[in-house]
Design a protein around this motif. Structure first.
Motif, PDB file in Angstrom:
ATOM      1  N   UNK A   1      13.826 -12.520  -7.557  1.00  0.00           N
ATOM      2  CA  UNK A   1      14.157 -11.337  -8.365  1.00  0.00           C
ATOM      3  C   UNK A   1      12.955 -10.401  -8.457  1.00  0.00           C
ATOM      4  N   UNK A   2      11.847 -10.932  -8.950  1.00  0.00           N
ATOM      5  CA  UNK A   2      10.667 -10.096  -9.126  1.00  0.00           C
ATOM      6  C   UNK A   2      10.058  -9.635  -7.819  1.00  0.00           C
ATOM      7  N   UNK A   3      10.054 -10.518  -6.820  1.00  0.00           N
ATOM      8  CA  UNK A   3       9.464 -10.163  -5.525  1.00  0.00           C
ATOM      9  C   UNK A   3      10.205  -8.985  -4.892  1.00  0.00           C
ATOM     10  N   UNK A   4      11.550  -9.051  -4.905  1.00  0.00           N
ATOM     11  CA  UNK A   4      12.310  -7.974  -4.268  1.00  0.00           C
ATOM     12  C   UNK A   4      12.192  -6.683  -5.066  1.00  0.00           C
ATOM     13  N   UNK A   5      12.240  -6.778  -6.395  1.00  0.00           N
ATOM     14  CA  UNK A   5      12.135  -5.564  -7.212  1.00  0.00           C
ATOM     15  C   UNK A   5      10.810  -4.849  -6.982  1.00  0.00           C
ATOM     16  N   UNK A   6       9.767  -5.601  -6.703  1.00  0.00           N
ATOM     17  CA  UNK A   6       8.470  -4.999  -6.384  1.00  0.00           C
ATOM     18  C   UNK A   6       8.497  -4.374  -4.986  1.00  0.00           C
ATOM     19  N   UNK A   7       8.974  -5.145  -4.015  1.00  0.00           N
ATOM     20  CA  UNK A   7       8.873  -4.713  -2.624  1.00  0.00           C
ATOM     21  C   UNK A   7       9.844  -3.590  -2.276  1.00  0.00           C
ATOM     22  N   UNK A   8      11.013  -3.542  -2.921  1.00  0.00           N
ATOM     23  CA  UNK A   8      11.995  -2.514  -2.589  1.00  0.00           C
ATOM     24  C   UNK A   8      11.508  -1.130  -2.999  1.00  0.00           C
ATOM     25  N   UNK A   9      10.510  -1.078  -3.871  1.00  0.00           N
ATOM     26  CA  UNK A   9       9.967   0.196  -4.322  1.00  0.00           C
ATOM     27  C   UNK A   9       8.769   0.662  -3.502  1.00  0.00           C
ATOM     28  N   UNK A  10       8.358  -0.133  -2.507  1.00  0.00           N
ATOM     29  CA  UNK A  10       7.273   0.279  -1.620  1.00  0.00           C
ATOM     30  C   UNK A  10       7.785   1.316  -0.632  1.00  0.00           C
ATOM     31  N   UNK A  11       6.901   2.210  -0.204  1.00  0.00           N
ATOM     32  CA  UNK A  11       7.273   3.221   0.791  1.00  0.00           C
ATOM     33  C   UNK A  11       7.414   2.569   2.159  1.00  0.00           C
ATOM     34  N   UNK A  12       8.056   3.255   3.084  1.00  0.00           N
ATOM     35  CA  UNK A  12       8.206   2.717   4.436  1.00  0.00           C
ATOM     36  C   UNK A  12       6.831   2.505   5.076  1.00  0.00           C
ATOM     37  N   UNK A  13       5.905   3.393   4.793  1.00  0.00           N
ATOM     38  CA  UNK A  13       4.547   3.267   5.337  1.00  0.00           C
ATOM     39  C   UNK A  13       3.882   1.990   4.807  1.00  0.00           C
ATOM     40  N   UNK A  14       4.054   1.719   3.513  1.00  0.00           N
ATOM     41  CA  UNK A  14       3.478   0.501   2.923  1.00  0.00           C
ATOM     42  C   UNK A  14       4.130  -0.749   3.501  1.00  0.00           C
ATOM     43  N   UNK A  15       5.439  -0.696   3.675  1.00  0.00           N
ATOM     44  CA  UNK A  15       6.140  -1.845   4.253  1.00  0.00           C
ATOM     45  C   UNK A  15       5.679  -2.104   5.676  1.00  0.00           C
TER      46      UNK A  15
END
Length: 507
Positions: free
Chosen positions: A55-69
């Motif tokens: 839950x927490x991992x995805x909520x953090x990562x889904x808000x990263x920009x494409x460049x950050x990903x």
């Protein structure tokens, strides 16, 4: 604005259901009948990665920009957060590197690798893994996904409480496992904002009481070491943000021991036929301890089953300790006269209690020392049995809470060495990994004669050894230096009352 208010919108808008499911709040009928309260279990063990951490991992990562990903993410974890990050990276199409302690159960390492993440094993604890993860983050220009001390992670975990309040409107208390504090901080923020009358109680192992001790001290403390049995919550220091939230919002933090967690694992199995990991059963163990301490009945109590990534080998240790944790077994040391009929008298004095273990070996023509296990229904029964034995002239000692007795003595009863002089006995713990026992023996060297050595693999993340050594007079300083330089956690058991009864020289 209170801290709980500031997190309400974050939790309500958290993105978790792309990867997570809404888990059930299941009744525990057998345990409810036994403790006189309605007990509910929030089944986060049924998530795709068998833990709430995604839950927490995805909520953090889904808000990263494409460049950050595209630069990738790095995480440090004992296992469950690692699987959440790995699944989220798989879903979002980015590279993930996970640093895990070498003591991490194999089942968690394999699960992370199957998700396509790169696994780096480093150090014996989460702290070691964290330092290496930070280094890799800086080297690779990646984004670090913290397992608990991040507002987006905390908000993601808070969705567990959002579901729980929707599923049951009349909760009296909620019990939450605490490691770094992310789940407790998120759930408490939501519950205390909407239903402040519900008691929110954190639960920690006595061997990893970082939040309990920090709240007591009024500031974050760093524990010198933590027990690894509940590896999912083996955190030496809680997060800064999670501490800020938990200090204000938690009503209390309950501490439980290994036996209590083992008993809770058994409770869950009996009611659901599911097997939790130790950290996964931590909250239920705390619920039981709190309900007994408060002598409450008729309440609705809920606990979070936070994870089920259990190493199969560890079940051996769990089954051994569950009866003790459930207080269905007592362990006693009893001295009886060495003459015909004594054993029969002893059994008669036990009354209706079934004997679960009996260890004895002839050592003295005048008296015999017995190591005995017996079934009980209530801890108070031990006192009654001890009183009956005493009235019959038999000396008895309750060893139910004696770690050395339960781990080692029960397997070594009768092994005296009368010719050995100046013997000292120590209990050691060291990280359980390939070559660990050999490394332990090598580092011990040959400066003192080893008079006893007992090791048993308990299926846990750390090995336990009981060692007897012959240390001549005048070598105290050198021996103490040896203990410190050895580098392993140790306990001096020379004054343990179980030692002279069964293995050492009688006092």
């Amino acid at each position: 604005m209170s801290v709980s208010s500031s997190y309400l919108e974050r939790i309500l808008t958290a993105r978790v259901y792309d990867v997570a499911i809404e888990t059930a709040l299941d009744p525990m009928p057998n345990l409810s009948r036994r403790c006189g309260n309605r007990v509910l279990l929030k089944r986060e063990d049924t998530q795709p990665v068998f833990s709430f951490k995604l839950r927490g991992a995805f909520n953090k990562m889904v808000q990263l920009s494409r460049e950050e990903l595209d630069r990738g993410v790095v995480a440090a974890s004992a296992g469950n957060h690692a699987q959440g990050v790995a699944l989220s990276a798989q879903q979002l199409g980015c590279r993930a590197t996970i640093v895990m302690p070498v003591t991490t159960p194999r089942i968690k390492i394999d699960a992370v690798a199957r998700r396509g993440a790169e696994v780096v094993l480093h150090g014996d604890s989460y702290s070691d893994a964290y330092e290496e993860a930070i280094r890799l983050t800086e080297v690779n220009g990646a984004t670090f996904v913290h397992p608990y001390d991040d507002p987006d992670v905390i908000a993601g975990q808070g969705t567990v409480a959002m579901e729980m309040l929707r599923q049951c409107a009349d909760l009296d208390a909620v019990f939450i496992p605490v490691g770094g504090g992310g789940l407790a901080a998120g759930m408490a923020s939501y519950i205390k904002r909407l239903k402040p009358g519900i008691r929110v109680i954190g639960v920690e192992p006595v061997e990893a009481a970082s939040m309990h001790d920090s709240i007591a001290a009024g500031e974050r403390v760093v524990l010198p070491q933590v027990g690894l049995f509940a590896d999912g919550v083996a955190v030496r220091q809680v997060g800064a943000e999670t501490f800020r939230l938990c200090r204000e919002l938690l009503d209390e933090v309950v501490l439980v021991d290994t036996d209590a967690m083992c008993a809770a694992i058994k409770d869950v199995f009996e009611d659901t036929r599911s097997i939790l990991e130790p950290a996964g059963a931590l909250a239920l163990a705390g619920l039981k301890a709190w309900a007994e301490r408060q002598s409450v009945t008729g309440l609705t109590l809920a606990a979070v089953a936070s994870g089920a990534n259990m190493n199969f080998d560890r079940l051996r240790h769990v089954s051994e300790r569950a009866e003790l944790g459930e207080r269905r077994e007592a362990v006693l040391a009893v001295t009886i006269p060495e003459r015909p009929g004594s054993f029969r008298l002893f059994c008669e004095l036990l009354g209706n209690h079934a004997i679960t273990e009996f260890n004895y070996r002839f050592a003295d023509p005048g008296e015999a020392h017995i190591f005995v296990g017996m079934q009980i229904h209530d801890r108070r029964e031990i006192g009654a049995v001890l009183a009956r034995l005493g009235q019959a002239g038999l000396t008895a000692l309750d060893l139910t809470d004696n770690e050395m007795a339960k781990l080692h003595i029960r397997h070594l009863v009768g092994g005296r060495a009368p010719e050995v002089r100046h013997e000292r006995v120590y209990r050691f713990e060291f990280p359980e990994r390939p070559g660990a026992l050999l490394n332990f023996l090598t580092r011990m060297g040959l400066d003192w004669n080893i008079t006893l050595f007992h090791y048993r693999n308990h299926g846990a993340d750390y090995g336990r050894v009981l060692v007897g050594m012959e240390v001549p007079p005048g070598q105290d300083e050198a021996f103490q230096r040896f203990l410190e330089e050895l580098g392993y956690s140790y306990t001096d058991e020379c004054d343990n009352p179980a030692w002279p009864l069964f293995l050492g020289r009688p006092r």
